[in-house]
Write a protein that holds these residues in place. Structure first.
Motif, PDB file in Angstrom:
ATOM      1  N   LEU A 529     -39.011  42.861   8.177  1.00  0.00           N
ATOM      2  CA  LEU A 529     -39.356  44.284   8.245  1.00  0.00           C
ATOM      3  C   LEU A 529     -38.630  45.078   7.169  1.00  0.00           C
ATOM      4  CD1 LEU A 529     -40.905  46.499   9.740  1.00  0.00           C
ATOM      5  CD2 LEU A 529     -38.947  46.720  11.288  1.00  0.00           C
ATOM      6  N   ALA A 530     -37.385  44.724   6.888  1.00  0.00           N
ATOM      7  CA  ALA A 530     -36.634  45.417   5.825  1.00  0.00           C
ATOM      8  C   ALA A 530     -37.259  45.177   4.463  1.00  0.00           C
ATOM      9  CB  ALA A 530     -35.174  44.969   5.839  1.00  0.00           C
ATOM     10  N   TYR A 531     -37.870  43.990   4.285  1.00  0.00           N
ATOM     11  CA  TYR A 531     -38.501  43.651   3.011  1.00  0.00           C
ATOM     12  C   TYR A 531     -39.882  44.285   2.857  1.00  0.00           C
ATOM     13  CZ  TYR A 531     -40.707  40.838  -0.656  1.00  0.00           C
ATOM     14  OH  TYR A 531     -41.371  40.438  -1.793  1.00  0.00           O
ATOM     15  N   LEU A 532     -40.500  44.668   3.936  1.00  0.00           N
ATOM     16  CA  LEU A 532     -41.877  45.164   3.899  1.00  0.00           C
ATOM     17  C   LEU A 532     -42.081  46.287   2.878  1.00  0.00           C
ATOM     18  CD1 LEU A 532     -44.735  44.940   5.087  1.00  0.00           C
ATOM     19  CD2 LEU A 532     -44.012  46.537   6.890  1.00  0.00           C
ATOM     20  N   PRO A 533     -41.176  47.271   2.730  1.00  0.00           N
ATOM     21  CA  PRO A 533     -41.381  48.302   1.700  1.00  0.00           C
ATOM     22  C   PRO A 533     -41.441  47.750   0.275  1.00  0.00           C
ATOM     23  CG  PRO A 533     -39.817  49.068   3.338  1.00  0.00           C
ATOM     24  CD  PRO A 533     -40.034  47.611   3.610  1.00  0.00           C
ATOM     25  N   VAL A 534     -40.693  46.698  -0.007  1.00  0.00           N
ATOM     26  CA  VAL A 534     -40.771  46.078  -1.332  1.00  0.00           C
ATOM     27  C   VAL A 534     -42.153  45.473  -1.529  1.00  0.00           C
ATOM     28  CG1 VAL A 534     -39.797  44.321  -2.854  1.00  0.00           C
ATOM     29  CG2 VAL A 534     -38.292  45.619  -1.318  1.00  0.00           C
ATOM     30  N   LEU A 535     -42.626  44.757  -0.527  1.00  0.00           N
ATOM     31  CA  LEU A 535     -43.946  44.143  -0.593  1.00  0.00           C
ATOM     32  C   LEU A 535     -45.033  45.209  -0.692  1.00  0.00           C
ATOM     33  CD1 LEU A 535     -45.531  41.495  -0.437  1.00  0.00           C
ATOM     34  CD2 LEU A 535     -45.450  41.676   2.065  1.00  0.00           C
ATOM     35  N   TYR A 536     -44.888  46.273   0.089  1.00  0.00           N
ATOM     36  CA  TYR A 536     -45.853  47.376   0.026  1.00  0.00           C
ATOM     37  C   TYR A 536     -45.912  47.962  -1.386  1.00  0.00           C
ATOM     38  CZ  TYR A 536     -47.680  52.112   0.617  1.00  0.00           C
ATOM     39  OH  TYR A 536     -48.392  53.281   0.469  1.00  0.00           O
ATOM     40  N   SER A 537     -44.757  48.153  -2.008  1.00  0.00           N
ATOM     41  CA  SER A 537     -44.720  48.743  -3.354  1.00  0.00           C
ATOM     42  C   SER A 537     -45.431  47.853  -4.362  1.00  0.00           C
ATOM     43  CB  SER A 537     -43.270  48.976  -3.781  1.00  0.00           C
ATOM     44  OG  SER A 537     -42.624  49.883  -2.908  1.00  0.00           O
ATOM     45  N   PHE A 562     -48.209  40.608   3.815  1.00  0.00           N
ATOM     46  CA  PHE A 562     -48.238  42.011   4.246  1.00  0.00           C
ATOM     47  C   PHE A 562     -49.000  42.151   5.563  1.00  0.00           C
ATOM     48  CE2 PHE A 562     -50.246  46.228   4.266  1.00  0.00           C
ATOM     49  CZ  PHE A 562     -49.130  47.038   4.128  1.00  0.00           C
ATOM     50  N   ARG A 563     -50.165  41.562   5.640  1.00  0.00           N
ATOM     51  CA  ARG A 563     -50.952  41.639   6.875  1.00  0.00           C
ATOM     52  C   ARG A 563     -50.178  41.053   8.059  1.00  0.00           C
ATOM     53  NH1 ARG A 563     -56.220  42.786   7.239  1.00  0.00           N
ATOM     54  NH2 ARG A 563     -57.503  43.093   5.370  1.00  0.00           N
ATOM     55  N   HIS A 564     -49.511  39.925   7.814  1.00  0.00           N
ATOM     56  CA  HIS A 564     -48.727  39.299   8.878  1.00  0.00           C
ATOM     57  C   HIS A 564     -47.616  40.239   9.354  1.00  0.00           C
ATOM     58  CE1 HIS A 564     -46.398  36.250  11.056  1.00  0.00           C
ATOM     59  NE2 HIS A 564     -45.337  36.704  10.404  1.00  0.00           N
ATOM     60  N   ARG A 568     -47.214  41.816  13.027  1.00  0.00           N
ATOM     61  CA  ARG A 568     -46.069  41.383  13.838  1.00  0.00           C
ATOM     62  C   ARG A 568     -45.270  42.569  14.355  1.00  0.00           C
ATOM     63  NH1 ARG A 568     -41.197  37.307  11.787  1.00  0.00           N
ATOM     64  NH2 ARG A 568     -39.967  37.352  13.714  1.00  0.00           N
ATOM     65  N   HIS A 569     -45.143  43.599  13.537  1.00  0.00           N
ATOM     66  CA  HIS A 569     -44.325  44.750  13.925  1.00  0.00           C
ATOM     67  C   HIS A 569     -45.163  45.912  14.455  1.00  0.00           C
ATOM     68  CE1 HIS A 569     -40.704  42.850  12.370  1.00  0.00           C
ATOM     69  NE2 HIS A 569     -41.421  42.465  11.334  1.00  0.00           N
ATOM     70  N   ARG A 570     -46.442  45.658  14.670  1.00  0.00           N
ATOM     71  CA  ARG A 570     -47.356  46.608  15.307  1.00  0.00           C
ATOM     72  C   ARG A 570     -47.385  47.953  14.578  1.00  0.00           C
ATOM     73  NH1 ARG A 570     -44.587  45.778  20.463  1.00  0.00           N
ATOM     74  NH2 ARG A 570     -45.020  47.942  20.974  1.00  0.00           N
ATOM     75  N   ILE A 571     -47.444  47.883  13.258  1.00  0.00           N
ATOM     76  CA  ILE A 571     -47.549  49.088  12.433  1.00  0.00           C
ATOM     77  C   ILE A 571     -49.027  49.414  12.255  1.00  0.00           C
ATOM     78  CG2 ILE A 571     -47.138  50.039  10.129  1.00  0.00           C
ATOM     79  CD1 ILE A 571     -44.647  48.214  10.004  1.00  0.00           C
ATOM     80  N   THR A 572     -49.415  50.628  12.628  1.00  0.00           N
ATOM     81  CA  THR A 572     -50.830  50.998  12.556  1.00  0.00           C
ATOM     82  C   THR A 572     -51.101  52.156  11.607  1.00  0.00           C
ATOM     83  OG1 THR A 572     -50.578  52.455  14.486  1.00  0.00           O
ATOM     84  CG2 THR A 572     -51.257  50.178  14.899  1.00  0.00           C
ATOM     85  N   ALA A 573     -50.073  52.759  11.030  1.00  0.00           N
ATOM     86  CA  ALA A 573     -50.268  53.845  10.062  1.00  0.00           C
ATOM     87  C   ALA A 573     -49.130  53.816   9.063  1.00  0.00           C
ATOM     88  CB  ALA A 573     -50.333  55.197  10.754  1.00  0.00           C
ATOM     89  N   ILE A 574     -49.404  54.224   7.847  1.00  0.00           N
ATOM     90  CA  ILE A 574     -48.397  54.163   6.784  1.00  0.00           C
ATOM     91  C   ILE A 574     -48.079  55.538   6.225  1.00  0.00           C
ATOM     92  CG2 ILE A 574     -48.945  51.795   6.177  1.00  0.00           C
ATOM     93  CD1 ILE A 574     -50.597  52.874   3.842  1.00  0.00           C
ATOM     94  N   ASN A 583     -53.786  55.999   6.407  1.00  0.00           N
ATOM     95  CA  ASN A 583     -54.695  55.002   6.953  1.00  0.00           C
ATOM     96  C   ASN A 583     -54.356  53.614   6.401  1.00  0.00           C
ATOM     97  OD1 ASN A 583     -57.182  53.314   7.180  1.00  0.00           O
ATOM     98  ND2 ASN A 583     -57.935  55.153   8.204  1.00  0.00           N
ATOM     99  N   LEU A 584     -53.881  52.744   7.273  1.00  0.00           N
ATOM    100  CA  LEU A 584     -53.447  51.418   6.862  1.00  0.00           C
ATOM    101  C   LEU A 584     -54.605  50.574   6.346  1.00  0.00           C
ATOM    102  CD1 LEU A 584     -51.385  49.105   6.683  1.00  0.00           C
ATOM    103  CD2 LEU A 584     -51.792  48.676   9.118  1.00  0.00           C
ATOM    104  N   GLU A 585     -55.716  50.579   7.054  1.00  0.00           N
ATOM    105  CA  GLU A 585     -56.851  49.767   6.630  1.00  0.00           C
ATOM    106  C   GLU A 585     -57.429  50.254   5.305  1.00  0.00           C
ATOM    107  OE1 GLU A 585     -57.876  46.885   7.778  1.00  0.00           O
ATOM    108  OE2 GLU A 585     -56.140  47.014   9.119  1.00  0.00           O
ATOM    109  N   ALA A 586     -57.394  51.567   5.083  1.00  0.00           N
ATOM    110  CA  ALA A 586     -57.871  52.097   3.802  1.00  0.00           C
ATOM    111  C   ALA A 586     -56.988  51.600   2.660  1.00  0.00           C
ATOM    112  CB  ALA A 586     -57.902  53.619   3.838  1.00  0.00           C
ATOM    113  N   PHE A 587     -55.684  51.537   2.905  1.00  0.00           N
ATOM    114  CA  PHE A 587     -54.782  51.010   1.871  1.00  0.00           C
ATOM    115  C   PHE A 587     -55.094  49.548   1.583  1.00  0.00           C
ATOM    116  CE2 PHE A 587     -50.885  48.550   1.022  1.00  0.00           C
ATOM    117  CZ  PHE A 587     -50.571  49.058  -0.226  1.00  0.00           C
ATOM    118  N   ILE A 588     -55.302  48.766   2.626  1.00  0.00           N
ATOM    119  CA  ILE A 588     -55.606  47.344   2.428  1.00  0.00           C
ATOM    120  C   ILE A 588     -56.912  47.179   1.653  1.00  0.00           C
ATOM    121  CG2 ILE A 588     -56.245  45.224   3.639  1.00  0.00           C
ATOM    122  CD1 ILE A 588     -54.181  45.984   5.778  1.00  0.00           C
TER     123      ILE A 588
END
Length: 744
Positions: A529-537, A562-564, A568-574, A583-588
C-alpha cells in the motif's frame, strides 16, 4: 523544556512528580493485589474506561484486575472517576473545575486516581495512562503496540492534561474507526463517537448550510429575492443567499431554533455560505461589502442578527460561520458577536511548506491576525491533501507536523484537518501515517512531528521501515526550498519531485522494503500500500506519454499490480469526487487506452497575446515558414525555431521553454511522414486556446480557456504520401500553458 511544561505556557496542565518515593507492584509475575474501582452509578463512559484499563493491563502483564464498586480501606486500588475516591487523593480537587476531556492521574504509590471532567475526561485519562505511562499505541486499525511487562511498578506521581484544541477531527477514512478514534483521543463530528464512548464534539449541520437554512427548492420559485443577485439576476444554483433581506434573516433564524430543538447534543451550529462563489450583488449587500472591504461584511451582518436572537434564548450557545474563499478577508468595522465562532479556512495556499515556511502563506497570516483581533473564538479548517490525486506522492509533511503548533500558539479552539478520505476502506497516500500523527498533535501540538513519523514507521513497517523512511526523506528533501510550491490541486506533471530519477530511486527502496517484509503477509500488504502511489505515478505518466517512466514492455505487469493493490485494499476512488476526477475506472481506462503522443517538435515563440488577440493574429510563422527563419517576437525579442523532444511526458509544457510565458502565444511544428496516403485521427488538448493547420489547411480553431487534457478535441484528416506539415498555435491566458498532440 519538557512538553508538559510547554503545555503550562499554553494554559495546559503540566506534569508534577511527587518527591515521595512510595511505590508498589501493580503487577508482578502474573499476580496483582490491585482492584479497579468504578461506581455503580458511574456513567457508561467511565465504566468503559474501567473496562479498557482492565483489558490493557491484562494484555500488558497477563493479570486481570477485578472491577469492583466497593472496597475496604487499605486495599491497593485504582479509582476510575472521582466517585468513591478517598480524600487523600482528591482533597484539593473539585471535579466541577475539570473541563470536558481534562483529566488527572494521581498516585501515592499505593493507590491511583484516574479521573476527569465531562463525558470523556476519565476515559481519556485511562487512555493517557496506558499511552503516556505504559507505552501503549494505536497506530492503525490493525497495528497496536502493547508492551509486555512482567512487572508494573506504581510510583507516586501526578499528571494533569487537557487537549490543546477542544475540537479535533482528521478527515481520513481510517480516523473514523470508532475504536481507533477513541484510543487516539479524537472527537470527530462527521462520524461522532456514541454517547457510550463519551460522545464527540458535534457541529450541526457540519458545513455549507445556506441551502439548509433557506432551501431553494422550497422558496426560489415564489421568492427569488431571497437568493443571490448575480449580474443583475437572482440565482438559485451555484449561488448564496441575499443576506440583507429581512425575510431571509427571519426564516434562517427559525431554522436555527429548529436545529437547536432537534439536536440538543450539538456543541455548535453552523451558519455557513454554500461551497463555491456566488455572493449576492444586490445594492443592499454590496453597500455593506463595499463599506467593510470584504463580502464577510454582509455575512457577519446576517449571522450577528441570528446570533443576537438565539443568544437571548440560549445564552452561552455557540454559532459559527466560515471565513472561506471570498469571505476569508475580515470586515473593516463589523465584529463577530460573542456567541459566534469564526471558522477560518486555510484554503489553497502552499502545501509544501508550513505556515511560517514561505511567503505564499503571508496573506493568510495577515488575515488570521486580523480575525484574531476581532473574534473571541476561532476554529480552523486546514487542508492537507491533494483533492484530485489521493494516490499521488504528496510530501506535505512540513505543514502536517508544524501548522498545528502555529494555531495553538494563537489560541485556536478547534481543528478540522482535511486529509484524503478514500472510500471504501481508506488507503490514500500515507493516510494512516498522517491520521495518527494528527491525532497526537491535535492533543499536544508541541510534540516533534518528525519523531512521531519515525515512530510510526518503525512500529508499522519494521523491518521495512528504514527504506520507507528513506523514501519519504527523498521526497521531502526536494520540496524544502521556499521557492518550490505545490497546491491542493497539484497534478503529477506540475510538481518537481516526481522525476524519473526519483521514481527509480523509489522503486529501488521499495524492492528492499518488500524483501525485508518477506514471510510476513500483513507487513507485505502494508508495504504494498505504501508503494501504490509510486506505481500510480508511473501509470499516470505512461498515460500522458511518459515512456521514460514506464515502457510498453513494463506496462502490463505494472497495471496488473495496480489492479491487484486497489482491489486488495478496497480502494474505489482516487480523488475527492468519485464521479469525475476521482473515478478509478476512468483512470484505468485512460492508462489502458493511452495513445501515441507526438513529442518531437520545433518550437517558436513567444509572440504577443495582449487583450487575448494573439490567437487570431497571423504572425510570421503562419505566413511563410522555414525552420531557419528568424522572427520578431514579443518586446522586439528575436525568435528562432528550436528543436524539442521529451520522453518524460506527452505534455509540451511551454511555460518551461519560453520567457515571458504570460499572455503570449507560441507555435509548434512537426513533420509527419507517411509511406502511403491514409486517414488519421489526431487528438489535441491545450491550455489555453489552440489552432491547428495540417498541410497549410486550418483544421482546428478552438479559442478557449481550459486546463489541458489529452484528446479534448479530435481531428480526422487525410494525409498525403511523404511529408505532412503540422503547425500548432497555442495561446496563454493565465497560469499554465502547453498542449498534447496524439495519434489515435
Amino acid at each position: 523544556m519538557n512538553r508538559h511544561l510547554r503545555f503550562f505556557l499554553l494554559l495546559m496542565s503540566p506534569v508534577f512528580l511527587f518527591s515521595c518515593t512510595r511505590e508498589s507492584d501493580l503487577a508482578k509475575d502474573g499476580v496483582s493485589s490491585f482492584k479497579i474501582v468504578v461506581s455503580e452509578q458511574a456513567p457508561e463512559p467511565e465504566k468503559l474506561a474501567a473496562a479498557k484499563l482492565q483489558e490493557y493491563l491484562y494484555r500488558i502483564s497477563d493479570v486481570t484486575l477485578p472491577i469492583v464498586d466497593t472496597f475496604t480501606t487499605g486495599e491497593n486500588l485504582i479509582f476510575v472517576g472521582f466517585r468513591q475516591a478517598p480524600e487523600s487523593l482528591i482533597h484539593d480537587l473539585n471535579p466541577e473545575d475539570f473541563e470536558n476531556e481534562q483529566y488527572i492521574l494521581r498516585s501515592d504509590g499505593h493507590s491511583l486516581l484516574i479521573a476527569g471532567g465531562g463525558t470523556r475526561g476519565t476515559l481519556y485519562g485511562v487512555i493517557g495512562y496506558l499511552s503516556d505511562h505504559l507505552g501503549c499505541r494505536w497506530y492503525t486499525r490493525e497495528v497496536v503496540k502493547v508492551p509486555k511487562q512482567a512487572t508494573l511498578r506504581l510510583t507516586a506521581f501526578e499528571d494533569r492534561q487537557r487537549p490543546a484544541f477542544e475540537y479535533r477531527e482528521a478527515w481520513y477514512h481510517e480516523a473514523y474507526d470508532r475504536e481507533w478514534a477513541l484510543h487516539n483521543r479524537l472527537n470527530p463530528s462527521i462520524r461522532p463517537l456514541p454517547d457510550s464512548m463519551g460522545g464527540s464534539y458535534i457541529t450541526y449541520p457540519f458545513a455549507h448550510t445556506f441551502a439548509n437554512l433557506v432551501p431553494p427548492a422550497r422558496y426560489f420559485a415564489d421568492h427569488p429575492e431571497y437568493f443571490s443577485e448575480i449580474n443583475g439576476k437572482r440565482q438559485a444554483d451555484h449561488a448564496q443567499l441575499c443576506l440583507t433581506n429581512p425575510e431571509v434573516v427571519r426564516i434562517a433564524t427559525e431554522q436555527v431554533f429548529q436545529w437547536i430543538h432537534d439536536h440538543p447534543d450539538a456543541n455548535i451550529f453552523s451558519i455557513d455560505q454554500n461551497d463555491g462563489e456566488g455572493n449576492c450583488e444586490c445594492s443592499h449587500c454590496q453597500a455593506i461589502d463595499a463599506r467593510e472591504g470584504s463580502p464577510s461584511g454582509s455575512l457577519l451582518h446576517f449571522v450577528n442578527q441570528i446570533a443576537d436572537t438565539v443568544g437571548k434564548v440560549y445564552p452561552g450557545l455557540q454559532l459559527q460561520t466560515f471565513a472561506y474563499a471570498y469571505t476569508e478577508a475580515p470586515p473593516a468595522t463589523i465584529r463577530p458577536a460573542d456567541n459566534v465562532t469564526i471558522r477560518l479556512c486555510h484554503y489553497n495556499y502552499c502545501s509544501a511548506h508550513a505556515m511560517d515556511g514561505c511567503d505564499h502563506h503571508q496573506p493568510f497570516r495577515e488575515r488570521f491576525d486580523q480575525w484574531n483581533r476581532i473574534a473571541g473564538r476561532i476554529s480552523v479548517w486546514d487542508y492537507f491533501t491533494d483533492f484530485s490525486q489521493y494516490l499521488m506522492p504528496y510530501p506535505n509533511f512540513e505543514p502536517v507536523t508544524q501548522n498545528l503548533k502555529w494555531y495553538a500558539d494563537r489560541g485556536v479552539k478547534g481543528i478540522f484537518a482535511q486529509g484524503n478520505k478514500v472510500p471504501d476502506n481508506g488507503g490514500g497516500e500515507f493516510s494512516e501515517l498522517r491520521a495518527w500523527v494528527f491525532s497526537q498533535l491535535l492533543w499536544d501540538p508541541y510534540r516533534d512531528g518528525y519523531q512521531l513519523i519515525a515512530e510510526f514507521l518503525e512500529n508499522v513497517y519494521s523491518p521495512s521501515a528504514p527504506y520507507i523512511q528513506a523514501y519519504i526523506d527523498m521526497l521531502q528533501e526536494q520540496v524544502v526550498k521556499d521557492s518550490l510550491h505545490f497546491s491542493i490541486w497539484a497534478q503529477p506533471l506540475e510538481v518537481n519531485y516526481l522525476g524519473v530519477r526519483s521514481l527509480r530511486k523509489a522503486d529501488s527502496l521499495f524492492v528492499l522494503a518488500r524483501q525485508a517484509a518477506t514471510g510476513d503477509t500483513a507487513l507485505s500488504g502494508r508495504v504494498e500500500l505504501a508503494y501504490l502511489p509510486v506505481l500510480y505515478s508511473k501509470l499516470y505518466f505512461y498515460s500522458v506519454g511518459g515512456s521514460a517512466y514506464l515502457s510498453k514492455a513494463e506496462y502490463p505487469q505494472a497495471m496488473e499490480q495496480f489492479r491487484h493493490s486497489v482491489a486488495r485494499h478496497r480502494i474505489t476512488a482516487i480523488g475527492d469526487v468519485p464521479q469525475t476526477y476521482g473515478n478509478l475506472e476512468a483512470f484505468i481506462r485512460k492508462v489502458e487506452n493511452a495513445p501515441h503522443f507526438l513529442t518531437d517538435w520545433w518550437l517558436a515563440g513567444p509572440f504577443d497575446n495582449t487583450h487575448e488577440k494573439g490567437l487570431f493574429t497571423a504572425y510570421a510563422p503562419e505566413k511563410v515558414m522555414q525552420l531557419t527563419d528568424e522572427y520578431e517576437g514579443i518586446n522586439q525579442m528575436k525568435v528562432n525555431w528550436q528543436p524539442y523532444h521529451d520522453n518524460l511526458s506527452g505534455y509540451i509544457d511551454l511555460t518551461r521553454i519560453f520567457s515571458p510565458s504570460e499572455y503570449v502565444v507560441a507555435y509548434a511544428y512537426h513533420n509527419y511522414k507517411c509511406e502511403a496516403p491514409k486517414t488519421v485521427t489526431f487528438g489535441v488538448g491545450s491550455n489555453d486556446g489552440v489552432r491547428v493547420w495540417i498541410n497549410e489547411k486550418l483544421v482546428l480553431d478552438r479559442p478557449v480557456s481550459r486546463k489541458a487534457e489529452p484528446n479534448q478535441d479530435k481531428i480526422t484528416v487525410g494525409l498525403q504520401q511523404g511529408d505532412n506539415h503540422i503547425l500548432v498555435k497555442v495561446d496563454q491566458l493565465a497560469r499554465a500553458w502547453g498542449f498534447y498532440f496524439t495519434e489515435l
